[in-house]
Design a protein around this motif. Structure first.
Motif, PDB file in Angstrom:
ATOM      1  N   ALA A  92     -12.420  53.610  25.863  1.00 49.08           N
ATOM      2  CA  ALA A  92     -12.058  53.421  24.454  1.00 49.08           C
ATOM      3  C   ALA A  92     -12.036  54.767  23.729  1.00 49.08           C
ATOM      4  O   ALA A  92     -11.130  55.048  22.922  1.00 49.08           O
ATOM      5  CB  ALA A  92     -13.041  52.464  23.790  1.00 49.08           C
ATOM      6  N   ASN A  93     -12.994  55.627  24.016  1.00 53.99           N
ATOM      7  CA  ASN A  93     -13.012  56.935  23.377  1.00 53.99           C
ATOM      8  C   ASN A  93     -11.901  57.834  23.914  1.00 53.99           C
ATOM      9  O   ASN A  93     -11.318  58.637  23.173  1.00 53.99           O
ATOM     10  CB  ASN A  93     -14.374  57.605  23.597  1.00 53.99           C
ATOM     11  N   PHE A  94     -11.578  57.692  25.199  1.00 53.36           N
ATOM     12  CA  PHE A  94     -10.484  58.469  25.772  1.00 53.36           C
ATOM     13  C   PHE A  94      -9.158  58.145  25.071  1.00 53.36           C
ATOM     14  O   PHE A  94      -8.352  59.046  24.798  1.00 53.36           O
ATOM     15  CB  PHE A  94     -10.370  58.195  27.276  1.00 53.36           C
ATOM     16  N   ARG A  95      -8.961  56.882  24.783  1.00 54.19           N
ATOM     17  CA  ARG A  95      -7.727  56.494  24.077  1.00 54.19           C
ATOM     18  C   ARG A  95      -7.678  57.117  22.688  1.00 54.19           C
ATOM     19  O   ARG A  95      -6.623  57.577  22.232  1.00 54.19           O
ATOM     20  CB  ARG A  95      -7.639  54.976  24.001  1.00 54.19           C
ATOM     21  N   ARG A  96      -8.829  57.146  21.995  1.00 51.89           N
ATOM     22  CA  ARG A  96      -8.860  57.772  20.672  1.00 51.89           C
ATOM     23  C   ARG A  96      -8.574  59.270  20.793  1.00 51.89           C
ATOM     24  O   ARG A  96      -7.815  59.836  20.003  1.00 51.89           O
ATOM     25  CB  ARG A  96     -10.231  57.553  20.023  1.00 51.89           C
ATOM     26  N   TRP A  97      -9.211  59.898  21.764  1.00 54.73           N
ATOM     27  CA  TRP A  97      -9.030  61.337  21.960  1.00 54.73           C
ATOM     28  C   TRP A  97      -7.582  61.665  22.296  1.00 54.73           C
ATOM     29  O   TRP A  97      -7.001  62.614  21.761  1.00 54.73           O
ATOM     30  CB  TRP A  97      -9.975  61.787  23.074  1.00 54.73           C
ATOM     31  N   SER A  98      -6.968  60.861  23.154  1.00 49.17           N
ATOM     32  CA  SER A  98      -5.575  61.093  23.529  1.00 49.17           C
ATOM     33  C   SER A  98      -4.636  60.945  22.345  1.00 49.17           C
ATOM     34  O   SER A  98      -3.606  61.623  22.274  1.00 49.17           O
ATOM     35  CB  SER A  98      -5.160  60.111  24.636  1.00 49.17           C
ATOM     36  N   ALA A  99      -4.996  60.068  21.420  1.00 49.86           N
ATOM     37  CA  ALA A  99      -4.162  59.831  20.244  1.00 49.86           C
ATOM     38  C   ALA A  99      -4.518  60.750  19.078  1.00 49.86           C
ATOM     39  O   ALA A  99      -3.910  60.650  18.008  1.00 49.86           O
ATOM     40  CB  ALA A  99      -4.297  58.370  19.799  1.00 49.86           C
ATOM     41  N   GLY A 100      -5.493  61.645  19.262  1.00 46.99           N
ATOM     42  CA  GLY A 100      -5.904  62.536  18.183  1.00 46.99           C
ATOM     43  C   GLY A 100      -6.704  61.847  17.107  1.00 46.99           C
ATOM     44  O   GLY A 100      -6.784  62.341  15.971  1.00 46.99           O
ATOM     45  N   GLU A 101      -7.303  60.703  17.437  1.00 46.46           N
ATOM     46  CA  GLU A 101      -8.091  59.939  16.460  1.00 46.46           C
ATOM     47  C   GLU A 101      -9.566  60.334  16.538  1.00 46.46           C
ATOM     48  O   GLU A 101     -10.021  60.888  17.549  1.00 46.46           O
ATOM     49  CB  GLU A 101      -7.946  58.440  16.734  1.00 46.46           C
ATOM     50  N   PRO A 102     -10.337  60.070  15.475  1.00 51.00           N
ATOM     51  CA  PRO A 102     -11.772  60.392  15.510  1.00 51.00           C
ATOM     52  C   PRO A 102     -12.485  59.660  16.644  1.00 51.00           C
ATOM     53  O   PRO A 102     -12.217  58.486  16.910  1.00 51.00           O
ATOM     54  CB  PRO A 102     -12.276  59.910  14.144  1.00 51.00           C
TER      55      PRO A 102
END
Length: 330
Positions: free
Chosen positions: A299-309
């Protein structure tokens, strides 16, 4: 993530890779490695997933981390990776806060009941085919101090309160009116108030302030009838001084899931001391916990990939995620 490039992810996992990584593998070049191969895996890597959260390999390999932006560890505690070079870097550190809260709370309630109902002695007598009637203790109304007011401490406080116990907390700041603890004492002043409690539960994060906080002075301040439970970090306790306190009868017992040295050495007196319960760093390990850790990372990887917090961003000065988590872009 860096621009539109496919990111490179190093995964420190030892011999057994983490399960269910397909979603991550679809969005990154993934390098699985054990400790010996970590320097090579870190070279050119954008992120590091420390799945082997007990490993001490990251500080030794850090010089190879030439473009790292984000490090995630598959545990709530971050002490294995919170070394000076990481603290001083711009690398964002996240943890797996929330995965083990309820399981550890259940463990704590379990050992409290085991002490109160004398289950260990009942099992010994059963094996000896000995019928010996005894009276047990009630836990309702007993006073408990939970040292550490993070999510695991709060889950523990709620469960113990539901069982009828009177729970207070200890944290960095003294306060009243806390929704889970009521009163929170200042942990730096532990010996002043430890004598008020029947059970003391260690759940503080390991920092320079908390290392060795349970020492001879702390145990001497407890009730002779008190039980000590450590499900936080082994280094919170000065083990030799705990052993001395148990031998001297300064406290009545201890349930220990974490130790300064793991595995616990075979010659440790803790293995055979009466009224001591030893478990092998498993208080939070429920069926499926490894997959849950990967889900949190994914879940955090997806945020990181999308430039999200990111979620569960650790304040590297404090050594844990603040009560009001602050997001950070990777």
């Amino acid at each position: 993530m860096i621009g539109s490039e496919i990111p490179v992810l190093a995964v420190l996992c030892g011999a057994e890779p983490p399960p269910d990584m397909a979603a991550v593998e679809a969005g990154a070049v993934v390098r699985y490695t054990d400790a010996s191969g970590l320097p090579e895996a870190l070279a050119g890597a954008d992120a590091l997933f420390v799945y082997d959260f007990l490993s001490t390999a990251v500080p030794k390999a850090w010089a190879a981390a030439d473009r790292l932006r984000w490090l995630h560890i598959a545990s709530a505690g971050v002490d294995p990776v919170l070394f000076p070079e990481l603290r001083e870097s711009d690398v964002v550190l996240t943890n797996s806060r929330g995965v083990f809260d309820d399981a550890i709370a259940e463990y704590v309630l379990g050992v409290v009941l085991a002490f109160a109902k004398d289950f260990a002695r009942s099992l010994d007598l059963q094996r000896a085919t000995t019928w010996r009637h005894r009276e047990s203790e009630r836990i309702a109304g007993r006073e408990v101090l939970v040292v550490g007011t993070g999510p695991i401490g709060r889950a523990t406080a709620r469960l113990l309160r539901a069982a009828g116990m009177r729970v207070s907390g200890a944290g960095r700041r003294a306060r009243t009116g806390d929704p889970d603890f009521g009163v929170v004492h200042e942990s730096a002043e532990l010996p002043r108030y430890l004598g008020e409690f029947d059970y003391v539960v260690a759940l503080a994060p390991l920092t320079d302030r908390t290392k060795g906080m349970f020492d001879a002075a702390a145990f001497a301040a407890m009730k002779p009838s008190a039980r000590f439970v450590n499900v936080g970090r082994g280094e919170l306790v000065v083990t030799s001084e705990l052993v001395a306190a148990l031998r001297a009868g300064e406290i009545a017992g201890a349930a220990l899931d974490v130790f300064e040295t793991e595995p616990l050495p075979a010659d440790s007196p803790l293995w055979t001391m009466p009224d001591v319960l030893v478990s092998p760093h498993m208080s939070g390990d429920f069926g499926g916990w490894r997959r849950t850790l990967v889900e949190v990372f994914t879940a955090n990887f997806r945020r990181w990939s999308a430039g999200e917090p990111l979620q569960n961003v650790v304040d590297k000065r404090l050594g844990y995620v603040p009560s009001q988590p602050q997001g950070a872009a990777g």
